[in-house]
Design a protein around this motif. Structure first.
Motif, short mmCIF file in Angstrom:
data_model
loop_
_atom_site.label_atom_id
_atom_site.label_comp_id
_atom_site.label_asym_id
_atom_site.label_seq_id
_atom_site.Cartn_x
_atom_site.Cartn_y
_atom_site.Cartn_z
N GLN A 2 0.83 -1.20 0.00
CA GLN A 2 0.00 0.00 0.00
C GLN A 2 0.87 1.25 0.00
O GLN A 2 0.57 2.24 -0.69
CB GLN A 2 -0.94 -0.01 1.22
CG GLN A 2 -2.00 1.08 1.20
CD GLN A 2 -2.97 0.94 0.03
OE1 GLN A 2 -3.31 -0.17 -0.37
NE2 GLN A 2 -3.40 2.06 -0.52
N ASN A 3 1.95 1.22 0.75
CA ASN A 3 2.88 2.35 0.78
C ASN A 3 3.51 2.56 -0.58
O ASN A 3 3.65 3.69 -1.06
CB ASN A 3 3.97 2.10 1.83
CG ASN A 3 4.92 3.29 1.95
OD1 ASN A 3 4.54 4.35 2.40
ND2 ASN A 3 6.16 3.09 1.52
N PHE A 8 4.73 5.65 -4.97
CA PHE A 8 5.33 5.53 -6.30
C PHE A 8 4.31 5.53 -7.44
O PHE A 8 4.58 6.08 -8.51
CB PHE A 8 6.19 4.26 -6.39
CG PHE A 8 7.45 4.33 -5.57
CD1 PHE A 8 8.61 4.90 -6.10
CD2 PHE A 8 7.48 3.88 -4.26
CE1 PHE A 8 9.77 4.99 -5.34
CE2 PHE A 8 8.64 3.96 -3.50
CZ PHE A 8 9.78 4.52 -4.04
N LYS A 9 3.16 4.88 -7.26
CA LYS A 9 2.21 4.76 -8.35
C LYS A 9 1.24 5.94 -8.43
O LYS A 9 0.93 6.41 -9.52
CB LYS A 9 1.41 3.45 -8.25
CG LYS A 9 2.27 2.19 -8.23
CD LYS A 9 3.26 2.13 -9.37
CE LYS A 9 2.61 2.01 -10.73
NZ LYS A 9 3.62 1.84 -11.81
N VAL A 13 0.61 7.78 -12.40
CA VAL A 13 -0.35 7.18 -13.33
C VAL A 13 -1.67 7.95 -13.27
O VAL A 13 -1.92 8.73 -12.35
CB VAL A 13 -0.61 5.69 -13.01
CG1 VAL A 13 0.65 4.87 -13.17
CG2 VAL A 13 -1.20 5.52 -11.60
N GLU A 14 -2.51 7.73 -14.28
CA GLU A 14 -3.85 8.32 -14.30
C GLU A 14 -4.64 7.84 -13.09
O GLU A 14 -4.44 6.73 -12.60
CB GLU A 14 -4.58 7.90 -15.58
CG GLU A 14 -4.13 8.66 -16.82
CD GLU A 14 -4.76 10.04 -16.92
OE1 GLU A 14 -5.90 10.21 -16.44
OE2 GLU A 14 -4.12 10.94 -17.48
N ARG A 15 -5.57 8.69 -12.64
CA ARG A 15 -6.36 8.34 -11.46
C ARG A 15 -7.15 7.05 -11.67
O ARG A 15 -7.28 6.23 -10.76
CB ARG A 15 -7.30 9.49 -11.10
CG ARG A 15 -6.62 10.64 -10.37
CD ARG A 15 -6.33 10.29 -8.93
NE ARG A 15 -7.56 10.04 -8.18
CZ ARG A 15 -8.30 10.99 -7.63
NH1 ARG A 15 -7.94 12.26 -7.74
NH2 ARG A 15 -9.39 10.68 -6.97
N THR A 16 -7.71 6.87 -12.87
CA THR A 16 -8.47 5.65 -13.13
C THR A 16 -7.56 4.42 -13.08
O THR A 16 -7.97 3.36 -12.61
CB THR A 16 -9.16 5.72 -14.50
OG1 THR A 16 -8.21 6.13 -15.49
CG2 THR A 16 -10.31 6.71 -14.48
N GLU A 22 -5.23 -0.15 -6.99
CA GLU A 22 -5.58 -0.27 -5.58
C GLU A 22 -6.71 -1.27 -5.38
O GLU A 22 -6.70 -2.05 -4.42
CB GLU A 22 -6.00 1.10 -5.04
CG GLU A 22 -6.19 1.11 -3.53
CD GLU A 22 -6.46 2.49 -2.98
OE1 GLU A 22 -5.60 3.02 -2.25
OE2 GLU A 22 -7.54 3.05 -3.30
N CYS A 23 -7.67 -1.27 -6.30
CA CYS A 23 -8.78 -2.23 -6.21
C CYS A 23 -8.26 -3.66 -6.32
O CYS A 23 -8.68 -4.54 -5.55
CB CYS A 23 -9.80 -1.94 -7.31
SG CYS A 23 -11.23 -3.03 -7.28
N THR A 24 -7.34 -3.89 -7.25
CA THR A 24 -6.75 -5.23 -7.42
C THR A 24 -6.01 -5.65 -6.16
O THR A 24 -6.14 -6.79 -5.69
CB THR A 24 -5.80 -5.24 -8.62
OG1 THR A 24 -6.53 -4.95 -9.81
CG2 THR A 24 -5.11 -6.59 -8.77
N ALA A 25 -5.25 -4.72 -5.60
CA ALA A 25 -4.47 -5.04 -4.39
C ALA A 25 -5.39 -5.36 -3.21
O ALA A 25 -5.22 -6.39 -2.54
CB ALA A 25 -3.55 -3.87 -4.04
N LYS A 26 -6.37 -4.50 -2.98
CA LYS A 26 -7.23 -4.67 -1.80
C LYS A 26 -8.17 -5.86 -1.89
O LYS A 26 -8.43 -6.53 -0.88
CB LYS A 26 -8.04 -3.39 -1.57
CG LYS A 26 -7.20 -2.22 -1.05
CD LYS A 26 -8.05 -1.03 -0.71
CE LYS A 26 -7.21 0.07 -0.05
NZ LYS A 26 -8.01 1.26 0.32
N ASN A 27 -8.66 -6.14 -3.11
CA ASN A 27 -9.66 -7.20 -3.25
C ASN A 27 -9.08 -8.56 -3.65
O ASN A 27 -9.65 -9.60 -3.33
CB ASN A 27 -10.72 -6.80 -4.28
CG ASN A 27 -11.51 -5.59 -3.84
OD1 ASN A 27 -11.73 -5.38 -2.65
ND2 ASN A 27 -11.93 -4.77 -4.79
#
Length: 331
Positions: A2-3, A8-9, A13-16, A22-27
């Motif tokens: 998450q850090n 870094f990301k 990168v674009e917000r979308t 983040e969605c991929t990481a969290k879910n």
């Protein structure tokens, strides 16, 4: 991780795109290996995660996103010497053919998975989209927007980003300068509840382009302006407050039309696929000839950098044209 995402990301990168990371990481990642120390994660842990996702029926593209995020993250850890060995080296992404076979699905060429509207479906869709109640009021707001997409190949963000001043009816052209996206609300990098509309630059340099207007496209623009016109500097497809329409609301309205018309579910992108497919495969003219465009011409209309992208991901080839083509070539 998450850090790493936030430091870094997020700025690069674009917000979308960041929302997807983040969605991929969290879910998809944290629930499986989020409790492990990174130095203790082995290739076997990664392979098990990918295999479990495959066996649980997740789409190939979803699992590939998991692999991509992990690959970037562990490359960063290795480069910064937080870990000695990158576990991703021995955990390659599963081949798509093997992935699909494991799920008992056919691994079709990309061009065969493209969904387009048939001429009959287009007629049914139009009839429902412009249908009215008994008092003469239309059932669906701004239905003409979907037919405009069908005749210009615009994606959702592009058509919703149009201002009236971007359209030159006299010269039969529209100028694409911006796009509308829906992103997670954030306080800095921290995600908050809800989503918001962001108006900004288009996806790439080639996305900023001029798109010609045929007679139907012009008719649809006039129809939209008759329904809502709030000035040259207002959106062509405004919401009830005169602001840019939220993509989620635009999609919901489209799916309501499909359902009411009895047409199988097709994404909004199918309008773009249908546009590209008809241009490349051609339309039969009254004299029997076929009018068509080259893939390069269609790529320019869609804002693609290469015609290969257009042919692979946007055109459903009409293979019936090959019937009898080898007659006379007997060996």
């Amino acid at each position: 991780m998450q850090n790493w995402l936030e430091v870094f990301k997020f700025p690069s990168v674009e917000r979308t795109t960041y929302d997807r990371y983040e969605c991929t990481a969290k879910n998809q990642i944290y629930p499986y290996i989020g409790d492990k120390v990174v130095g203790d994660i082995k290739s076997a842990n990664i392979k098990k995660l990918l295999n479990d996702k495959m066996n649980e029926g997740y789409a190939y593209t979803t699992v590939k996103k998991v692999h991509n995020v992990l690959n970037e993250y562990f490359r960063y850890l290795t480069q910064q010497e937080y870990i000695d060995r990158n576990p991703m080296i021995s955990a390659p992404m599963i081949k798509k053919s093997n992935f699909m076979a494991a799920q008992d699905k056919e691994n079709l060429p990309t061009s065969e998975t493209i969904t387009v509207f048939t001429p009959e479906e287009i007629k049914i869709f139009k009839d429902e989209a412009f249908s009215t109640f008994s008092n003469g009021k239309r059932k669906y707001q701004q239905a003409a927007a979907y037919i405009l997409m069908l005749n210009t190949g615009l994606i959702t963000g592009e058509v919703l980003g149009l201002l009236n001043s971007d359209i030159d009816l006299e010269n039969r052209v529209m100028h694409l300068n911006r796009g509308v996206k829906e992103i997670s609300k954030r306080d800095g990098v921290t995600a908050e509840k809800g989503r918001e509309v962001k108006v900004g630059k288009l996806k790439s340099a080639t996305s900023k382009r001029d798109v010609p207007l045929n007679d139907t496209a012009i008719e649809m623009i006039l129809d939209l302006r008759k329904e809502f016109y709030l000035g040259d500097n207002s959106p062509l497809i405004p919401d009830e407050n005169g602001n840019f329409t939220r993509p989620v609301n635009f999609r919901k309205r489209y799916y309501r039309i499909l359902k009411a018309a009895g047409i199988e579910t097709k994404g909004l992108h199918s309008l773009r696929h249908t546009f590209a497919t008809n241009l490349v495969n051609g339309i039969k003219q009254p004299d029997g000839s076929i009018k068509s465009l080259t893939p390069r011409q269609v790529a320019d209309l869609l804002g693609h950098t290469t015609s290969e992208i257009t042919e692979m991901y946007y055109v459903k080839r009409d293979l019936t044209k090959l019937n009898g083509i080898t007659d006379g070539f007997e060996l």
